[in-house]
Enzyme design. Structure first.
Site, mmCIF file in Angstrom:
data_model
loop_
_atom_site.group_PDB
_atom_site.id
_atom_site.type_symbol
_atom_site.label_atom_id
_atom_site.label_comp_id
_atom_site.label_asym_id
_atom_site.label_seq_id
_atom_site.Cartn_x
_atom_site.Cartn_y
_atom_site.Cartn_z
ATOM 1 N N TYR B 93 -5.320 -23.945 -40.655
ATOM 2 C CA TYR B 93 -4.755 -23.230 -41.787
ATOM 3 C C TYR B 93 -4.478 -21.797 -41.347
ATOM 4 O O TYR B 93 -5.242 -21.229 -40.566
ATOM 5 C CB TYR B 93 -5.780 -23.242 -42.937
ATOM 6 N N ASN B 166 -3.936 -28.226 -57.526
ATOM 7 C CA ASN B 166 -2.839 -29.202 -57.544
ATOM 8 C C ASN B 166 -1.968 -29.148 -58.800
ATOM 9 O O ASN B 166 -0.741 -29.081 -58.687
ATOM 10 C CB ASN B 166 -3.388 -30.610 -57.303
ATOM 11 N N ILE B 194 -2.087 -35.981 -56.144
ATOM 12 C CA ILE B 194 -2.328 -35.393 -57.473
ATOM 13 C C ILE B 194 -1.166 -34.491 -57.860
ATOM 14 O O ILE B 194 -0.709 -34.508 -59.000
ATOM 15 C CB ILE B 194 -3.655 -34.613 -57.515
ATOM 16 N N ASP B 216 5.015 -47.248 -47.721
ATOM 17 C CA ASP B 216 4.892 -48.701 -47.680
ATOM 18 C C ASP B 216 3.478 -49.027 -47.231
ATOM 19 O O ASP B 216 3.079 -48.699 -46.114
ATOM 20 C CB ASP B 216 5.887 -49.271 -46.651
ATOM 21 N N TYR B 284 5.901 -28.511 -49.606
ATOM 22 C CA TYR B 284 4.581 -27.938 -49.891
ATOM 23 C C TYR B 284 3.475 -28.636 -49.117
ATOM 24 O O TYR B 284 2.298 -28.341 -49.295
ATOM 25 C CB TYR B 284 4.290 -27.958 -51.397
ATOM 26 N N GLY B 285 3.850 -29.575 -48.250
ATOM 27 C CA GLY B 285 2.859 -30.262 -47.439
ATOM 28 C C GLY B 285 3.560 -31.015 -46.330
ATOM 29 O O GLY B 285 4.795 -31.149 -46.335
ATOM 30 N N MET B 287 2.155 -34.252 -44.716
ATOM 31 C CA MET B 287 1.135 -35.267 -44.457
ATOM 32 C C MET B 287 1.421 -36.129 -43.227
ATOM 33 O O MET B 287 0.499 -36.605 -42.579
ATOM 34 C CB MET B 287 0.960 -36.138 -45.696
ATOM 35 N N PHE B 309 6.633 -23.825 -50.593
ATOM 36 C CA PHE B 309 5.723 -23.299 -51.620
ATOM 37 C C PHE B 309 4.301 -23.305 -51.085
ATOM 38 O O PHE B 309 3.830 -24.301 -50.544
ATOM 39 C CB PHE B 309 5.790 -24.146 -52.901
#
Lengths: 372, 372
Positions: B93, B166, B194, B216, B284-285, B287, B309
């Site tokens: 981070y 979230n 979330i 999937d 915003y992510g 993953m 964001f």
């Protein structure tokens, strides 16, 4: 490039009204009725199908066209071969001209004759199509008066011919995305392009520094010198930027707040790396034909904004009326020696050579501008 | 996860003031002077170095802490394990906590005791740290009154514990980039997260449609059903969108004007493909840990804007004061049954199991929320 005069003439092709030639406009009765106001015959670069420009374009002879009351016949003086012209012929442009079509999208010409209802233009005036429109690669064009914008004759014709696309792109991109202040820094790749050269000079006029990225190639040192002469603060080849602490190269310059990308791929990634927190990168071309790849962290933690610029959208919008004073502004800069860029004027009879150069078949060349 | 009580206590570690434990704060003289206002001892999840969370975190016992005049001692009730908590422990981070540090960044607790100068909070109040701050994975926290924001007790504690990251992200992202009108459509990937669940419901409350992309995987049909129950208009797995005329899948829905990406890679490309001309994608992510790849044409001809964001930037900015009414708004929606999302409450003693689930070691699980 063979002359297809007979073939196309038999289709009724005229040199009025691009992108599509109106069929059967010129009939024997038309000739009789309007014989007093006919354009001269024209030579034009046409393509009957989309494809590789050096294969699908032909120079053809077009018959005279009658001028209606509001029409203006313009003897073209010069027109450039822009990358977007090539893309249109290739059929990879989102606005796909209906074929057969005449190439070219901007240029400058001299008013040769006017229709009976034309008030604001006179024979001998220099005019440019504004906003740019189809079919400038021909010796005579007949279009309505409203298509044409009169300009002063006090700049070289190759500048008048090219003022409407690349310098305007540079000007808009410097204005439309970030409010730049004197002392700010911008960064760009593809800096040797005409847009790139204009960005350097227009930024400098505002007191804005520029960091410029060029390709690694034979002659890159010479290219650096030329860009520095235009006012570039820093010029790097892509490989020079493949270093660990890339921002140390900025020296005393503030980190760039705005970046321009006309290359894509790794050259776009270099712009992203050098942008400051909260910076914006504007993409206006993709010369490498590679996409822009952005790490997630550049969006979330570095808060970069990525945008795009397309002059055609802009000139077709409500703001298009603003073009006219901007063109005046840019032409004044040219006249005063504050804006210059490299071009090569080529006689129309050497069009195919100029096209090959514009297609990059033989290395890097200045912008090719056809002189009619 | 062994108890490191002796080791850390010998370092003088207390459970006040995250992210870094102030050393030597608790001395024998301190105990004597302020013995009347000490916190209870605390159990906390700490890490002494950045690394894989299941390897570097330990539950330790922390000694009592003295309350200064403006301090509040909060008995934590619940705190979630968010992806950003994991990233902080991993050290990936951009804000890297100074170690040793206590994990966790949001949660809800009950005021256990207050310093002599505390006016606005009373024993028994429910409070959340707002903006979120370090060290919520512990049983008792002592921090200044200003850190804490009192909330009503009329929502389940797991919602109170998770309201601040979230749902607020979803709310801000729907507000901050595009002015949405009823009837508009948004699109998102990672829709089962979330944030994704909140986006669906908050959009629906505004009359905005949602198109949702999920992975999937086994159980994707069940996941689709759950999201549709929350108000999703369309839910597709990524492979369902690998079709030629992707926009035909939208049916009667307007093309999405705003997209949210928390996955990257091909899942981000699907969002870009489905966005309308001039649309905006907010990342915003990431993953999938793959970058966002954008064709040049998406910028130039489709005029897409790509933004990012980061809640932490937002909550640390001048607009942070706006958080408070927004949290109230979101909690009211929860109370009225208009906002719900899947969570799994896990006793603190099972923290390591919850952490493994949050790390995705055993497939997909609802958000893990520690109950103290």
């Amino acid at each position: 490039m063979a002359s297809l005069r007979l073939t196309l003439r038999s289709l009724g092709v005229s040199h009025r009204c691009c992108p599509r030639f109106p069929l059967s406009r010129i009939t024997s009765s038309t000739f009789r009725e309007f014989a007093t106001n006919l354009s001269p015959p024209s030579k034009a670069v046409v393509y009957e199908q989309q494809g590789p420009p050096d294969q699908v374009t032909r120079v053809i002879d077009l018959p005279p066209v009658e001028l209606k009351a509001n029409d203006v016949c313009v003897k073209m003086l010069a027109a450039p071969i822009n990358p977007s012209d090539i893309n249109r012929i290739e059929g990879v442009y989102p606005v796909r001209p209906i074929v057969p079509a005449i190439g070219g999208h901007e240029g400058v010409g001299e008013v040769y004759s006017v229709g009976s209802g034309v008030c604001n233009l006179s024979v001998g005036d220099w005019v440019i199509p504004s906003p740019p429109s189809f079919g400038t690669w021909q010796t005579y064009i007949v279009k309505e008066e409203t298509v044409w914008h009169k300009i002063d004759k006090d700049v070289p014709m190759e500048y008048a011919a090219t003022i409407n696309v690349n310098p305007l792109t540079a000007l808009r991109m410097l204005e439309d995305f970030v409010k730049l202040k004197p002392g700010d820094t911008i960064i760009q790749n593809g800096a040797t392009s005409i847009v790139g050269q204009c960005v350097i000079q227009l930024a400098r006029i505002q007191g804005v520094h520029s960091v410029n990225i060029i390709r690694d190639r034979v002659g890159s040192e010479e290219a650096k010198g030329k860009l520095k002469n235009l006012g570039a603060d820093k010029v790097y080849t892509e490989s020079q930027l493949e270093v660990k602490n890339i921002k140390s190269l900025l020296g005393d310059l503030p980190e760039p707040v705005l970046g321009f990308n006309c290359v894509g791929g790794s050259a776009a990634s270099l712009v992203l790396k050098l942008l400051r927190l909260g910076g914006t990168m504007v993409t206006y071309g993709g010369m490498s034909r590679k996409p822009v790849t952005v790490p997630t962290s550049a969006f979330i933690f570095k808060d970069l904004a990525l945008r795009g610029f397309w002059l055609q959208k802009w000139t077709n919008s409500e703001t298009a009326k603003d073009c006219i004073p901007m063109i005046g502004h840019i032409l004044t800069l040219v006249k005063n020696g504050k804006l210059q860029y490299e071009m090569e004027l080529v006689p129309f009879e050497d069009f195919s050579t100029a096209l090959d150069k514009a297609l990059g078949k033989s290395g890097s060349h200045p912008k090719q501008v056809i002189r009619f």
